[in-house]
Design a protein around this motif. Structure first.
Motif, mmCIF file in Angstrom:
data_model
loop_
_atom_site.group_PDB
_atom_site.id
_atom_site.type_symbol
_atom_site.label_atom_id
_atom_site.label_comp_id
_atom_site.label_asym_id
_atom_site.label_seq_id
_atom_site.Cartn_x
_atom_site.Cartn_y
_atom_site.Cartn_z
ATOM 1 N N ALA A 47 -10.001 -62.309 -53.874
ATOM 2 C CA ALA A 47 -11.067 -63.228 -54.301
ATOM 3 C C ALA A 47 -12.373 -62.433 -54.381
ATOM 4 O O ALA A 47 -13.250 -62.541 -53.532
ATOM 5 C CB ALA A 47 -11.199 -64.387 -53.327
ATOM 6 N N TRP A 48 -12.486 -61.598 -55.425
ATOM 7 C CA TRP A 48 -13.663 -60.749 -55.598
ATOM 8 C C TRP A 48 -14.903 -61.613 -55.750
ATOM 9 O O TRP A 48 -14.891 -62.615 -56.478
ATOM 10 C CB TRP A 48 -13.514 -59.871 -56.831
ATOM 11 N N SER A 49 -16.003 -61.226 -55.130
ATOM 12 C CA SER A 49 -17.234 -62.013 -55.221
ATOM 13 C C SER A 49 -17.763 -62.096 -56.651
ATOM 14 O O SER A 49 -18.301 -63.123 -57.058
ATOM 15 C CB SER A 49 -18.308 -61.428 -54.301
ATOM 16 N N PHE A 50 -17.577 -61.050 -57.442
ATOM 17 C CA PHE A 50 -18.080 -61.032 -58.814
ATOM 18 C C PHE A 50 -17.159 -61.766 -59.793
ATOM 19 O O PHE A 50 -17.532 -61.981 -60.942
ATOM 20 C CB PHE A 50 -18.289 -59.589 -59.296
ATOM 21 N N ALA A 51 -15.965 -62.143 -59.355
ATOM 22 C CA ALA A 51 -14.991 -62.789 -60.246
ATOM 23 C C ALA A 51 -14.536 -64.143 -59.699
ATOM 24 O O ALA A 51 -13.450 -64.611 -60.010
ATOM 25 C CB ALA A 51 -13.786 -61.879 -60.454
ATOM 26 N N THR A 52 -15.374 -64.770 -58.889
ATOM 27 C CA THR A 52 -15.061 -66.079 -58.332
ATOM 28 C C THR A 52 -16.019 -67.099 -58.931
ATOM 29 O O THR A 52 -17.222 -66.854 -59.008
ATOM 30 C CB THR A 52 -15.197 -66.062 -56.798
ATOM 31 N N ALA A 53 -15.469 -68.225 -59.352
ATOM 32 C CA ALA A 53 -16.288 -69.266 -59.968
ATOM 33 C C ALA A 53 -15.799 -70.637 -59.519
ATOM 34 O O ALA A 53 -14.717 -70.765 -58.945
ATOM 35 C CB ALA A 53 -16.207 -69.173 -61.492
ATOM 36 N N GLN A 54 -16.611 -71.630 -59.805
ATOM 37 C CA GLN A 54 -16.227 -73.021 -59.581
ATOM 38 C C GLN A 54 -16.427 -73.783 -60.880
ATOM 39 O O GLN A 54 -17.343 -73.503 -61.643
ATOM 40 C CB GLN A 54 -17.074 -73.670 -58.489
ATOM 41 N N ALA A 55 -15.538 -74.754 -61.111
ATOM 42 C CA ALA A 55 -15.642 -75.573 -62.317
ATOM 43 C C ALA A 55 -15.102 -76.967 -62.042
ATOM 44 O O ALA A 55 -14.117 -77.127 -61.322
ATOM 45 C CB ALA A 55 -14.849 -74.939 -63.466
ATOM 46 N N ALA A 56 -15.778 -77.961 -62.615
ATOM 47 C CA ALA A 56 -15.245 -79.325 -62.619
ATOM 48 C C ALA A 56 -14.235 -79.370 -63.759
ATOM 49 O O ALA A 56 -14.575 -79.071 -64.903
ATOM 50 C CB ALA A 56 -16.368 -80.329 -62.837
ATOM 51 N N LEU A 57 -13.002 -79.710 -63.447
ATOM 52 C CA LEU A 57 -11.938 -79.648 -64.448
ATOM 53 C C LEU A 57 -11.849 -80.925 -65.269
ATOM 54 O O LEU A 57 -11.949 -82.027 -64.720
ATOM 55 C CB LEU A 57 -10.588 -79.396 -63.768
ATOM 56 N N PRO A 58 -11.615 -80.796 -66.580
ATOM 57 C CA PRO A 58 -11.417 -81.985 -67.419
ATOM 58 C C PRO A 58 -10.012 -82.566 -67.180
ATOM 59 O O PRO A 58 -9.036 -81.826 -67.064
ATOM 60 C CB PRO A 58 -11.560 -81.455 -68.844
ATOM 61 N N ARG A 59 -9.955 -83.885 -67.091
ATOM 62 C CA ARG A 59 -8.680 -84.563 -66.866
ATOM 63 C C ARG A 59 -7.897 -84.646 -68.163
ATOM 64 O O ARG A 59 -8.454 -84.886 -69.233
ATOM 65 C CB ARG A 59 -8.928 -85.965 -66.310
ATOM 66 N N LEU A 60 -6.587 -84.411 -68.066
ATOM 67 C CA LEU A 60 -5.695 -84.493 -69.223
ATOM 68 C C LEU A 60 -5.184 -85.917 -69.396
ATOM 69 O O LEU A 60 -5.071 -86.669 -68.428
ATOM 70 C CB LEU A 60 -4.511 -83.531 -69.050
ATOM 71 N N ALA A 61 -4.844 -86.267 -70.627
ATOM 72 C CA ALA A 61 -4.345 -87.617 -70.911
ATOM 73 C C ALA A 61 -2.943 -87.835 -70.329
ATOM 74 O O ALA A 61 -2.629 -88.929 -69.867
ATOM 75 C CB ALA A 61 -4.333 -87.859 -72.418
ATOM 76 N N THR A 62 -2.117 -86.800 -70.353
ATOM 77 C CA THR A 62 -0.762 -86.947 -69.817
ATOM 78 C C THR A 62 -0.784 -86.793 -68.298
ATOM 79 O O THR A 62 -1.431 -85.903 -67.764
ATOM 80 C CB THR A 62 0.190 -85.890 -70.412
#
Length: 190
Positions: free
Chosen positions: A50-65
């Motif tokens: 878990a490299w500090s320069f390559a770690t991110a956070q994102a709110a994920l979009p929900r899929l219809a299925t």
């Protein structure tokens, strides 16, 4: 100096005594080997920690299925996703039960914040990661280009040492998390 994919591969080729590249499409044995091995080697090294320069956070979009079983909702993983570290609901990046299935994350929550390892642009790699990647590429390129297995073994040992060094440097850039919700600590306070 920020390096490109060609620059990283060229430095690795120089380490094994091969000719550096100007392009992945130049038609040489070096270019063919570099084009075939660069991306998987880069992604494997990025995914290894878990490299500090390559770690991110994102709110994920929900899929219809929806998932077939076990979880109520499915979410689309980011395009640059390499490895999940944790998931949480609402504004929290951890604490959620989830499963990765294909290119989707399944969870019971109706919203997910994912903490993950992603693929940054090569120009954004720090120098310590450049050195670890160059060493790993040199080890990977050695047998296809030189057919020298003893030299490849030595380069793999050097690559492991560079990886450990890079991990140590990266770990020093972060505050280590403390214990949360640990029953023994809570019992001690009462």
């Amino acid at each position: 100096m920020a390096l490109t994919a060609i620059g990283l591969c060229s430095r690795a080729l120089l380490k094994i005594g091969a000719t550096p590249l100007t392009s992945f499409d130049e038609g040489t044995a070096e270019a063919e080997v570099a084009a075939a091995l660069y991306a998987p080697t880069r992604d494997a090294l990025l995914s290894a920690r878990a490299w500090s320069f390559a770690t991110a956070q994102a709110a994920l979009p929900r899929l219809a299925t929806e998932p077939v079983a076990d979880y109520a909702h499915a979410f689309q993983l980011p395009a640059d996703f390499l490895r999940a570290l944790s998931a949480g609901a609402a504004s929290r990046g951890r604490g959620l039960d989830y499963r990765i299935s294909g290119r989707a994350l399944h969870a019971a929550s109706s919203s997910v914040v994912l903490t993950y390892v992603y693929r940054p642009a090569e120009e954004d790699f720090p120098a310590f990661f450049d050195q670890a990647l160059i060493a790993r590429l040199a080890a990977e390129f050695c047998i296809p280009l030189t057919e020298n297995s003893s030299r490849a073994d030595g380069l793999h040992q050097l690559a492991e040492a560079e990886f450990r060094r890079a991990r140590l440097i990266d770990a020093q850039q972060d505050v280590q998390p403390g214990f949360e919700d640990f029953s023994l600590i809570e019992a001690r306070g009462s």
